[in-house]
Design an enzyme around this catalytic site. Structure first.
Site, PDB file in Angstrom:
ATOM      1  N   GLY A   1       4.286-102.845 -71.944  1.00  0.00           N
ATOM      2  CA  GLY A   1       3.565-103.386 -70.792  1.00  0.00           C
ATOM      3  C   GLY A   1       3.630-104.901 -70.724  1.00  0.00           C
ATOM      4  O   GLY A   1       4.514-105.533 -71.314  1.00  0.00           O
ATOM      5  N   ASP A   2       2.677-105.458 -70.009  1.00  0.00           N
ATOM      6  CA  ASP A   2       2.652-106.912 -69.797  1.00  0.00           C
ATOM      7  C   ASP A   2       1.991-107.677 -70.954  1.00  0.00           C
ATOM      8  O   ASP A   2       2.221-108.884 -71.117  1.00  0.00           O
ATOM      9  CB  ASP A   2       1.877-107.245 -68.510  1.00  0.00           C
ATOM     10  CG  ASP A   2       0.445-106.731 -68.587  1.00  0.00           C
ATOM     11  OD1 ASP A   2       0.250-105.562 -68.992  1.00  0.00           O
ATOM     12  OD2 ASP A   2      -0.481-107.488 -68.259  1.00  0.00           O
TER      13      ASP A   2
ATOM     14  N   THR B   1      -5.402-107.912 -67.773  1.00  0.00           N
ATOM     15  CA  THR B   1      -5.520-106.472 -67.998  1.00  0.00           C
ATOM     16  C   THR B   1      -5.265-105.773 -66.680  1.00  0.00           C
ATOM     17  O   THR B   1      -5.710-106.240 -65.633  1.00  0.00           O
ATOM     18  CB  THR B   1      -6.917-106.085 -68.539  1.00  0.00           C
ATOM     19  OG1 THR B   1      -7.041-104.660 -68.454  1.00  0.00           O
ATOM     20  CG2 THR B   1      -8.056-106.719 -67.751  1.00  0.00           C
ATOM     21  N   GLY B   2      -4.553-104.661 -66.737  1.00  0.00           N
ATOM     22  CA  GLY B   2      -4.284-103.941 -65.506  1.00  0.00           C
ATOM     23  C   GLY B   2      -2.955-103.223 -65.585  1.00  0.00           C
ATOM     24  O   GLY B   2      -2.402-103.045 -66.685  1.00  0.00           O
TER      25      GLY B   2
ATOM     26  N   ARG C   1       7.898 -97.381 -73.576  1.00  0.00           N
ATOM     27  CA  ARG C   1       7.414 -98.294 -72.523  1.00  0.00           C
ATOM     28  C   ARG C   1       6.616 -99.476 -73.125  1.00  0.00           C
ATOM     29  O   ARG C   1       5.756 -99.303 -73.976  1.00  0.00           O
ATOM     30  CB  ARG C   1       6.513 -97.505 -71.567  1.00  0.00           C
ATOM     31  CG  ARG C   1       5.934 -98.314 -70.406  1.00  0.00           C
ATOM     32  CD  ARG C   1       4.538 -98.798 -70.692  1.00  0.00           C
ATOM     33  NE  ARG C   1       3.928 -99.428 -69.530  1.00  0.00           N
ATOM     34  CZ  ARG C   1       2.802-100.127 -69.559  1.00  0.00           C
ATOM     35  NH1 ARG C   1       2.159-100.292 -70.689  1.00  0.00           N
ATOM     36  NH2 ARG C   1       2.312-100.664 -68.472  1.00  0.00           N
TER      37      ARG C   1
ATOM     38  N   GLY D   1       0.406-102.882 -65.980  1.00  0.00           N
ATOM     39  CA  GLY D   1       1.329-103.845 -66.566  1.00  0.00           C
ATOM     40  C   GLY D   1       2.608-104.080 -65.785  1.00  0.00           C
ATOM     41  O   GLY D   1       3.128-105.199 -65.743  1.00  0.00           O
TER      42      GLY D   1
ATOM     43  N   THR E   1      -7.846-102.464 -72.509  1.00  0.00           N
ATOM     44  CA  THR E   1      -7.071-103.564 -73.101  1.00  0.00           C
ATOM     45  C   THR E   1      -8.028-104.714 -73.402  1.00  0.00           C
ATOM     46  O   THR E   1      -8.980-104.925 -72.650  1.00  0.00           O
ATOM     47  CB  THR E   1      -6.014-104.048 -72.084  1.00  0.00           C
ATOM     48  OG1 THR E   1      -4.999-103.071 -72.018  1.00  0.00           O
ATOM     49  CG2 THR E   1      -5.402-105.382 -72.457  1.00  0.00           C
TER      50      THR E   1
HETATM   51  N1  ASP Z   1      -1.957-104.131 -69.062  1.00  0.00           N
HETATM   52  C1  ASP Z   1      -1.909-103.031 -69.994  1.00  0.00           C
HETATM   53  C2  ASP Z   1      -0.558-102.393 -69.897  1.00  0.00           C
HETATM   54  O1  ASP Z   1      -0.062-102.201 -68.810  1.00  0.00           O
HETATM   55  C3  ASP Z   1      -2.932-101.997 -69.772  1.00  0.00           C
HETATM   56  C4  ASP Z   1      -4.306-102.488 -69.400  1.00  0.00           C
HETATM   57  O2  ASP Z   1      -4.571-103.651 -69.318  1.00  0.00           O
HETATM   58  O3  ASP Z   1      -5.194-101.662 -69.180  1.00  0.00           O
HETATM   59  O4  ASP Z   1      -0.019-102.030 -70.918  1.00  0.00           O
END
Ligand code: ASP
Length: 342
Positions: free
Chosen positions: A237-238, A258-259, A235, A261, A207
């Site tokens: 995400g965040d 990032t992470g 789906r 979500g 991301t």
């Molecule tokens: N945060 C992103 C999501 O969950 C994915 C990521 O940051 O790697 O869609």
């Protein structure tokens, strides 16, 4: 004659102090290219160099905008465009695959000066989702548009739609196959949860995001992603959720996350960091560290953020093995990092 000379001298002094004041205004930006299980051993020296060069290109592109007096919003979109157009990162060209072997992308941007924001979710045919998020902010009366509606809006703004296959890459396709195999192995529901948890750090890294402070003192944040490998059922995400993956407020802070979500949404990560700065007078470093390395760890959420405050202080905490990132402050060289020890 004397009066003229004196007037000239005064105006020159004034002029130089004004231009000194302008040059003296702090400006800075930070970018990320995703957090997760980034194994040093999985890179050849040439590959590592290529990733670092792309991060540097992105941070330098944003820096040039700021240096010329451009807005933090444009610095953010300019830096993110470089990363979206690269196959290395999970956004735009390098977006991961959904369970149905397509790409669905999310993005958002927030202007700390006006507290305005724009976001798109689940778009399949937009080359640079961050630019569409900005158009939602600037040209619509809404904050978040999703799917087909977002793409209809894109057409009204003269943004062409591209084929979903534009985002195909062999590396991400192989990632989807590995993710599917891993999930197929999981038998019990507990195994499934564990397998799913692992997927998040191993298969979807990349991301992208940026935060910036411009010479006018305005801060902004933006995030763009392909989401999680093997995601299903539309789906989201965040990344497109203001307060979760992206947040900016002048005088307080700007954050891009990032992470995993689902955790970032439930724990309002970006907003929570800025709330600590605003209401508890914590430094950006302390606030971001508390949320990523205490609250999220206790919850079981993996990831990281980049954050900037109105003075140009930058925090880049992450609780995973690595996070692709780069920073650059006025008058300084770019710093490019992947792991904790650079
Ligand atoms: N945060 C992103 C999501 O969950 C994915 C990521 O940051 O790697 O869609």
């Amino acid at each position: 004659m004397k009066t003229i000379t004196l007037a000239f001298a005064i105006s020159m002094t004034l002029f130089s102090s004004i231009s000194f004041a302008n040059n003296d205004k702090p400006f800075a930006l930070a970018i990320h290219g995703g957090a997760g299980t980034i194994k040093k051993s999985s890179f050849t020296p040439e590959q590592e160099q290529a990733y670092r060069a792309k991060l540097k290109e992105a941070v330098d592109a944003g820096y040039t905008v700021l240096e010329k007096g451009g807005s933090s919003l444009t610095a953010v979109t300019t830096a993110i465009n470089v990363l979206e157009d690269s196959p290395y990162f999970n956004a735009g060209k390098g977006a991961v695959y959904t369970h149905n072997e397509e790409h669905e992308m999310d993005a958002s941007i927030m202007d700390g000066n006006t507290m305005n924001a724009g976001a798109v979710a689940g778009v399949k045919h937009i080359k640079n989702p961050i630019d569409l998020a900005r158009l939602v902010m600037d040209e619509s009366v809404h904050v978040m548009l999703y799917g087909q509606g977002a793409e209809e809006f894109a057409l009204t703004q003269g943004v062409p739609l591209v084929a979903n296959e534009t985002f195909n890459t062999q590396k991400r396709y192989e990632g989807l196959q590995r993710a599917k195999a891993k999930m197929a192995e999981a038998k019990s529901s507990a195994d499934y949860q564990a397998a799913h948890q692992q997927l998040d750090t191993e298969y979807k890294v990349g991301t992208v995001g940026a935060v910036a402070l411009d010479k006018q003192g305005n801060i902004s944040a933006g995030t763009s992603t392909g989401g999680m490998t093997n995601k299903r059922y539309g789906r989201i995400g965040d990344a497109p959720v203001i307060g979760a993956g992206t947040y900016a407020e002048n005088g307080v802070c700007a954050v891009s996350a990032t992470g995993h979500g689902e955790y970032f949404i439930r724990y309002q990560v970006a907003g929570d960091i800025c709330a600590k700065v605003k209401y508890q007078q914590k430094s950006i470093i302390q606030a971001a560290d508390e949320v990523i390395n205490q609250r999220l760890i206790t919850a079981g959420g993996t990831g990281g953020v980049i954050a900037i405050d109105h003075r140009g202080n930058i925090a880049t905490p992450f609780n995973t093995e690595g996070m692709y990132r780069a920073t650059r402050k006025n008058g300084e060289e770019a710093q490019v990092m992947i792991w904790r020890d650079k």
